[in-house]
Motif scaffolding. Structure first.
Motif, short mmCIF file in Angstrom:
data_model
loop_
_atom_site.label_atom_id
_atom_site.label_comp_id
_atom_site.label_asym_id
_atom_site.label_seq_id
_atom_site.Cartn_x
_atom_site.Cartn_y
_atom_site.Cartn_z
N GLN A 36 -19.58 -1.73 -24.21
CA GLN A 36 -20.25 -2.87 -24.82
C GLN A 36 -20.34 -2.69 -26.33
OE1 GLN A 36 -23.95 -2.83 -22.76
NE2 GLN A 36 -23.24 -4.14 -21.09
N GLN A 37 -20.64 -1.48 -26.77
CA GLN A 37 -20.71 -1.22 -28.20
C GLN A 37 -19.34 -1.38 -28.85
OE1 GLN A 37 -23.30 -0.80 -30.19
NE2 GLN A 37 -24.64 -1.12 -28.44
N MET A 52 -22.16 1.18 -21.36
CA MET A 52 -22.85 1.11 -22.63
C MET A 52 -21.88 1.29 -23.80
SD MET A 52 -25.81 0.81 -23.99
CE MET A 52 -26.86 1.31 -25.28
N ASP A 105 -16.91 -3.33 -27.78
CA ASP A 105 -16.58 -4.74 -27.81
C ASP A 105 -17.29 -5.43 -28.97
OD1 ASP A 105 -15.24 -7.00 -26.75
OD2 ASP A 105 -17.15 -7.70 -25.90
N LYS A 106 -18.54 -5.06 -29.21
CA LYS A 106 -19.29 -5.61 -30.35
C LYS A 106 -18.64 -5.18 -31.67
CE LYS A 106 -23.76 -5.25 -30.11
NZ LYS A 106 -25.15 -4.73 -30.27
#
Length: 184
Positions: A4-5, A1, A7-8
């Motif tokens: 992913q944050q 999680m 990478d965003k």
């Protein structure tokens, strides 16, 4: 999680830095006679950006962060429309729009620095906190704007402020990425 944050955040930082550099340089080198056209383009650009955020809200999962984004889209649309309608008070509206933008992005950078950079294991994460606080202070200075009352001077100040914001975004990206693994 968390990855992913991050990478965003990485993709968002790269695009935001590129856009802020281009807009900042454009505002600095813009001749005085074309400033009214640039301001109109800014107003229309803010309205288009707000429409994109509203459409993004409509296709999202209606959680709290999406409602916050929707509220910001409405504020951006009102500011963009105000810039187009109230041309006589353009200096104050530009200072308001860019000052609020700088303060909000500074607060977001502060949250990101405290949330992600500190967790990534970097030793100098406090530099990001200091840069975020500087961003907030610069936003307050633009809101107050005690030293300039002409549109060309304000355009130059906002252009420099946008270049600073892009620099902060690049420094943030360097500090956050690549992430050290937990095994190290």
């Amino acid at each position: 999680m968390l990855l992913q944050q991050l990478d965003k955040l990485k993709r968002s930082s790269i695009m935001t830095s590129i856009i802020l550099m281009a807009v900042g340089l454009g505002m600095i080198i813009c001749p005085e006679k074309y400033i009214s056209v640039a301001v109109s383009a800014l107003g229309y650009g803010m309205i288009v950006f707000a429409i994109v955020l509203v459409l993004d809200f409509m296709s999202s999962r209606k959680v709290l962060i999406n409602y916050i984004s929707f509220t910001m889209a409405l504020v951006i649309a009102v500011l963009g429309g105000s810039i187009l309608v109230f041309r006589n008070h353009m200096v104050q509206l530009l200072a308001l729009a860019f000052g609020l933008n700088q303060i909000i992005s500074g607060v977001a950078e502060l949250v990101n620095a405290l949330t992600y950079a500190r967790r990534s294991g970097r030793k100098g994460w406090w530099i990001l906190v200091a840069l975020a606080i500087l961003s907030i202070v610069f936003g307050l200075i633009v809101l107050i704007h005690p030293w300039w009352h002409s549109i060309p001077a304000l355009f130059d100040i906002i252009g420099v402020m946008l270049l600073f914001s892009s620099l902060v975004g690049i420094v943030r990206l360097i500090f956050i990425w690549p992430i050290r693994s937990e095994k190290e």
